[in-house]
Enzyme design. Structure first.
Site, mmCIF file in Angstrom:
data_model
loop_
_atom_site.group_PDB
_atom_site.id
_atom_site.type_symbol
_atom_site.label_atom_id
_atom_site.label_comp_id
_atom_site.label_asym_id
_atom_site.label_seq_id
_atom_site.Cartn_x
_atom_site.Cartn_y
_atom_site.Cartn_z
ATOM 1 N N LYS A 31 0.846 -1.198 0.000
ATOM 2 C CA LYS A 31 0.000 0.000 0.000
ATOM 3 C C LYS A 31 0.877 1.243 0.000
ATOM 4 C CE LYS A 31 -1.856 2.514 3.294
ATOM 5 N NZ LYS A 31 -1.876 3.895 2.751
ATOM 6 N N CYS B 25 13.563 10.522 6.837
ATOM 7 C CA CYS B 25 13.589 9.941 8.181
ATOM 8 C C CYS B 25 14.964 10.087 8.811
ATOM 9 C CB CYS B 25 13.161 8.489 8.131
ATOM 10 S SG CYS B 25 14.088 7.534 6.931
ATOM 11 N N GLY C 82 7.689 4.457 8.187
ATOM 12 C CA GLY C 82 6.824 5.585 8.519
ATOM 13 C C GLY C 82 7.141 6.106 9.901
ATOM 14 N N SER C 83 6.143 6.688 10.526
ATOM 15 C CA SER C 83 6.384 7.342 11.808
ATOM 16 C C SER C 83 6.529 6.323 12.934
ATOM 17 C CB SER C 83 5.239 8.294 12.137
ATOM 18 O OG SER C 83 4.101 7.547 12.503
ATOM 19 N N GLU D 132 10.770 14.728 15.976
ATOM 20 C CA GLU D 132 11.001 14.715 14.540
ATOM 21 C C GLU D 132 10.059 15.731 13.894
ATOM 22 O OE1 GLU D 132 10.035 11.036 12.450
ATOM 23 O OE2 GLU D 132 11.811 11.383 11.222
ATOM 24 N N VAL E 175 3.055 5.245 14.390
ATOM 25 C CA VAL E 175 2.336 4.184 13.674
ATOM 26 C C VAL E 175 3.078 2.858 13.832
ATOM 27 C CG1 VAL E 175 1.512 3.423 11.411
ATOM 28 C CG2 VAL E 175 1.298 5.815 12.064
ATOM 29 N N GLY E 176 4.395 2.920 13.817
ATOM 30 C CA GLY E 176 5.184 1.706 14.008
ATOM 31 C C GLY E 176 4.837 1.028 15.331
ATOM 32 N N GLU F 30 10.944 0.664 9.865
ATOM 33 C CA GLU F 30 11.928 1.715 9.606
ATOM 34 C C GLU F 30 11.207 3.008 9.944
ATOM 35 O OE1 GLU F 30 13.718 4.504 8.654
ATOM 36 O OE2 GLU F 30 13.498 4.121 6.517
#
Lengths: 338, 794
Positions: B193, B301, B245-246, B398, B249-250, B267
């Protein structure tokens, strides 16, 4: 230590001219400061990273490209440094310097009124009188390569005398060569003393110090030699004689102009830069101008602070200008030979 | 043409637009809306929902694409499952041909891809053209090579299965390549996705897959918002999830997949330091910063968002940065001569400016260059924050935008302290012209990637990924393949790692002749009584009381972790020293073999032969890890630039080791020895059923020169202690061998600091097997890869 931002352009002394004045007050030089020299660090891979990406970051097209190419012509030391130079050959060169682009092209570009000429004509001492006569009535200075060019290994007193003779003959700019051995052995005092003597010998004529980057061996030596030459009072620092195995490249140029920027930031004195040798294509000229604009600012894209040492570049620029005017790719035989 | 005369004076730049007509024609041909690419076909969304793709630079609508529902994801996973046997079973050469064809097609359509990416994301065409797309092609070439070589290079491993991949919007096509290329090379099939802000290049890529002959179902692209990603995360048919991603969310994905048995690589975010020493080429460092934080609008990132500069060089460096930024050109991303384009979406501009405002409220000084910046679109100027304290939000959070925060340091030690004072650990850049100082610092920084005198370099051959809350797993290189392969026969088909105690039988009075023994915890090299002053009865195989062991509690775990943390010098110990100590432990165990055999026989009921076998296997295992201690080396990579990229295996740090009941001595040894060998300090929770093998063992450790705190043992209730370990933010990894529920609990509890977990999901391991019970997988889980890039060669 006062930090001067390039964009503030604060002149150091009240006597120094304003930034808009193209006749920059000459760099008087300063005492050799080994603290500065020892603190110079140049990372070659970082330099290459910058020059590799600069071409992708900046480009000019259409009218902008034409205008920049005209500017490149005004920054050009149209050069002939050959053993078989004769007065006739040099007269032809000077005629080209006075009228570097076909009149019909200048009119089509709408710049006929700008009186575009090259920045200077650059010759050996014996050709100076011819060039001075040929350029009488113009503002085009004659530059003479000097001091035992290109190796610079004749006796010091003769090298100094050569400068004096060329100045007496009417040269307004003297392109001196430094003793590479002083750099290779890190004898910075000797280099400083040498250039300082050359500067004194020049009197009113401007000193362009050729450091011969292709023979100095490392990025750091190039940077240090540049700085010492500026401390000794150079008006310009110049990459190459044109006879080294490798002459002007973007990386060595970047190393040198960054030193000129540091010198300006620390002292307020503006020193010019001249890449020489191997610049033959219009797109190279554009890349150099972009580098000067980006690293030094707009003022360093003008002939009082930037010159190309070139003999073949003009032909390519003329063809590109004609292409812009006509939309057709041009040929060399359509442009007057220099 | 008087324009020319004017420009001759001003020496301005003019527009240099890249043509976009071909891309626009393609978008027009899909004006009806893009479907999902599932099973080699374009499929309309099951519930007919579409969302809009916008150009963030000018709010122009570029097209509409499908919103993936649960049914769509089900369909995609089913297609991937159907394609799996064929693709996993295909020869390496068959897979290599397909990956090669993709690489070639990326090159053949490179300008189209670069323009489309720039339109959809807002990043400059210069970057998509010169960086993103060439790296995409390189990634497929590199992995085409792995596909060809894999069968002979990795004979003991197999594809994981159907892989779910959820990627971010900052490098849409490049992240797709990082995900799909290794997955396909290893024989997996994928459901990917793309991010909702940037789906278009993934959809064009699906067309390329079609043309390249990717078999139907091997690559499935499902578009949609976060909810679509959630369906992928939750789908039981997914064997592995790869997410970039962030960190937020991870963390949710880690929690959502806890106990599912799904392999996971994350990551995540970063707050990477960019360290400039006094002896650096300051002009070079400024350009390095441009690459580090003003590349891709700072939406990177691993952006070097924290500048740490040696105090004596700070004033000059900051002046140089300001001068450099005053030459920045911000504008139309399709203009070939701009430095920065638009952020990827309006919401990002809101977020970045909000964080900067907050930073200023907290005392930071904001500087932005006086350069023109478009007012339409999500443009944000390059920004410099000084007077930033270490508690300032801009120093800690971040920002994911073109914002650099600056702080000074005095010594290398302080530079490392400040650099490491972060929950993240993705990347770092170090600038110095003194290789000793640069590499000294490179060894001290907790980060997965360290760039010396350069920044933001990437290559398919060089592992990329983070320490700490920047995630786990690596992308690129051989390390990257780890994520898409699994060992064959790691777990036993049947049998439990847990052994229930029999019913307690009454002891006869005087059943324990001799002097009473008191097994304690072993913490910081000392035998310590349990904090709660309680003991647990340990029964032998017949149900008779064999001994009482300490009933460890939270505070014992706290103390053990503290002791382990304080034994940090073990990380710096020479591999040769660790090898010697492991040999010595083996020697001392062998010396006391009779005692351990006796303990095994009387406690577990093992036959004399089996007891002897277990002790000897344990001695051998110690020798094996003594051997491995100085032989688990990482790689030296050869990226296609004048760089050397060196990967080193660094110890993971403090690890919690939760042991099973089967083979209680051998499993205990097999857990702590690889951790010890790799330089980790461990807190071991031995078998709950048979802890006496571990408590007997601390005397072996004491006589084998193991420094205090390197191995700590806390006995007690397995899952209670494991939970405290898994939740502990000063623990870097937990290996758990227990029940399925305990495995889920550990994974869920690990989200606090996103520590690495390795759990058995209730399955049993054959500890005697040298492939399942020993070797690279254990070492892999005890280490993390740091890739150090240094300029190399002429």
């Amino acid at each position: 230590m006062k930090i001067v931002s390039l964009d503030d352009r604060q002149p150091k002394s009240p006597a120094a001219p304003a930034a808009s004045d193209h006749h920059v007050e000459r760099n008087p030089g300063m005492a050799l400061d080994m603290g500065w020299i020892d603190a110079i660090h140049v990372n070659r891979s970082a330099v290459e990273r910058r020059t590799d990406s600069l071409g992708g970051r900046r480009t000019v097209k259409k009218e902008w490209q034409a205008a920049w190419l005209l500017r490149a012509i005004t920054c050009m030391d149209l050069t002939s440094l050959l053993g078989d130079d004769t007065p006739g050959r040099i007269q032809r060169l000077c005629a080209k310097a006075k009228a570097p682009v076909r009149q019909d092209l200048l009119e089509a570009l709408g710049v006929a009124h700008l009186n575009i000429t090259t920045g200077a004509v650059c010759v050996y001492h014996e050709m100076v009188p011819t060039a001075v006569r040929a350029l009488e009535g113009t503002n085009i200075p004659v530059a003479a390569v000097s001091t035992g060019f290109p190796a610079g290994l004749s006796p010091l007193k003769y090298r100094i005398a050569e400068i004096e003779e060329s100045v007496a003959a009417g040269a307004k700019e003297i392109d001196i060569v430094i003793s590479r051995r002083h750099v290779l052995t890190s004898n910075w005092q000797a280099l400083y003393d040498e250039v300082k003597q050359f500067r004194e010998a020049c009197g009113e004529a401007h000193v362009k110090s050729i450091i011969a980057t292709g023979e100095l061996g490392s990025a750091e030596k190039i940077a240090k030699a540049s700085m010492v030459c500026m401390m000794a009072g150079s008006d310009f620092i110049k990459t190459s004689t044109g006879t080294e195995a490798v002459n002007a490249t973007m990386p060595v140029s970047l190393i040198m102009v960054r030193q000129a920027r540091d010198y300006f930031e620390r002292t307020g004195w503006k020193v010019g830069f001249k890449p020489a040798g191997g610049i033959t294509q219009a797109k190279q000229a554009l890349a150099y101008l972009a580098m000067m604009k980006e690293e030094m600012g707009d003022e360093w894209t003008r002939p009082h602070l930037f010159r190309f040492g070139a003999s073949r570049l003009l032909g390519d620029i003329e063809r590109q200008l004609e292409h812009f005017v006509t939309g057709r790719y041009s040929a060399a035989n359509r442009h007057p030979i220099g | 043409m008087n324009r020319v005369a004017e420009i001759f004076e001003t020496m301005e730049y003019g527009p240099a637009p890249e043509a976009s007509d071909k891309v626009r024609a393609w978008l027009k041909s899909h004006a009806a809306g893009f479907g999902h690419y599932i099973g080699g076909e374009w499929v309309k969304p099951s519930d007919g929902q579409y969302m809009e793709a916008c150009n963030p630079a000018n709010d122009e609508m570029l097209g509409t694409f499908a919103v993936g529902s649960k049914a769509d994801v089900d369909r995609a996973v089913a297609a991937a499952e159907a394609a799996l046997p064929g693709w996993a079973g295909a020869s390496g050469h068959e897979r290599a041909k397909v990956l090669y064809a993709i690489a070639r097609l990326v090159q053949k359509t490179s300008r189209f891809l670069a323009v489309l990416e720039s339109l959809d994301n807002g990043k400059p065409i210069r970057e998509t053209r010169d960086i993103d797309v060439p790296l995409v092609a390189r990634h497929f070439y590199y992995h085409a090579g792995w596909a060809q070589l894999l069968a002979r290079e990795e004979p003991d491993r197999e594809p994981v299965g159907v892989v779910g991949q959820v990627i971010p919007w900052n490098f849409p096509l490049l992240m797709l390549a990082w995900k799909i290329a290794p997955a396909l090379a290893c024989g997996n099939t994928v459901v990917l996705k793309p991010a909702e802000h940037t789906s278009l290049t993934a959809l064009y890529f699906a067309e390329l897959c079609h043309e390249a002959g990717v078999p139907p179902g091997v690559v499935n692209i499902v578009t949609g918002p976060g909810s679509t990603g959630q369906h992928i995360v939750d789908h039981p048919g997914i064997a592995k999830l790869a997410f970039t991603g962030s960190t937020g969310v991870g963390r949710m994905i880690r929690a959502a997949t806890a106990g599912s048995g799904k392999k996971l690589s994350l990551e995540l975010g970063g707050k990477s330091p960019f360290i400039v020493l006094e002896d650096a080429d300051l002009d070079g460092a400024v350009e390095g910063l441009v690459d580090a934080i003003w590349f891709n609008q700072g939406e990177v990132c691993c952006a070097g968002s924290r500048l740490l500069v040696e105090e004596g060089a700070a004033e000059r460096l900051i002046a140089k940065i300001k001068t450099r930024l005053s030459h920045f050109r911000i504008g139309d991303p399709l203009d070939k001569a701009i430095d920065m384009g638009s952020l990827a979406a309006p919401i990002q501009k809101t977020r970045v400016s909000g964080l900067v405002e907050q930073a200023v409220k907290e005392g930071a000084t904001l500087w932005q260059p006086q350069v023109s910046c478009p007012t339409i679109g999500a443009f944000y100027p390059p920004s410099l924050l000084t007077d930033v304290g270490s508690s300032n939000i801009a120093w800690r959070e971040e920002i994911f935008g073109p914002v650099l925060s600056v702080m000074t340091f005095r010594t290398l030690t302080e530079a490392a302290q400040l650099a490491n004072n972060s929950r993240y650990g993705l990347a770092a850049a170090i600038w110095s012209d003194n290789i000793n100082r640069a590499l000294e610092l490179a060894g001290e920084i907790k980060a997965g990637v360290v760039w010396v005198n350069t920044a933001n370099q990437f290559d398919a051959a060089c592992p990329f990924g983070g320490y700490r809350e920047s995630g786990f797993g690596r992308e690129g290189g051989r390390e990257g393949l780890e994520e898409y392969l699994k060992p064959k026969n790691e777990w036993l088909d049947k049998g439990s790692p847990l052994i229930a105690a029999p019913a307690r039988v009454a002891d006869k009075a005087g059943a324990h002749p001799g002097v009473d023994r008191t097994p304690k915890n072993y913490i910081g090299g000392k035998q310590t009584r349990p904090d709660g002053a309680n003991t647990l009865e340990i029964l032998d195989y017949q149900g008779r009381l064999a001994a009482r062991v300490g009933e460890g509690n939270r505070k014992d775990i706290r103390d053990a972790v503290e002791a382990a943390f304080n034994a940090a010098s073990w990380e710096r110990s020479a591999a040769h020293l660790r090898a010697q100590i492991l040999f010595y432990i083996g020697e001392n165990l062998d010396t006391r073999a009779d005692e351990f055999e006796h303990r095994l026989a009387t406690l577990t009921g093992a036959s004399a032969k089996d007891a002897k076998r277990e002790v000897q296997a344990s001695v051998e295992r110690l020798f094996a890890y003594a051997g491995w201690a100085d032989k688990y080396e990482a790689n030296v990579h050869a990226p296609p630039s004048r760089q050397l990229a060196v990967s080193v295996h660094e110890p993971l740090g403090v690890v919690g080791l939760v042991c099973p009941d089967n083979a209680p001595l051998l499993s205990f040894v097999s857990m702590f020895a690889p951790a010890l060998a790799m330089g980790c300090r461990s807190v071991v929770i031995p078998s709950e059923r048979y802890p006496l093998l571990a408590t007997d063992f601390y005397q072996v450790l004491e006589t084998s020169d193991v420094p205090g705190g390197v191995v700590n043992i806390v006995t007690g209730e397995r899952d209670l202690l494991a939970k405290t370990l898994a939740e502990h933010d000063n623990v870097d990894g937990v290996w758990y061998h227990g029940s399925a529920e305990g495995s889920a609990m550990v994974e869920k509890a690990s989200t606090g600091n996103l520590k690495r977990t390795w759990v058995n999901n209730g399955k049993a391991r054959d500890w005697y097997s040298t492939s399942a019970g020993e070797g690279r997988q254990f070492l892999h889980n005890a280490t993390q890869v740091k890739t150090i890039w240094v300029p190399y060669g002429g």
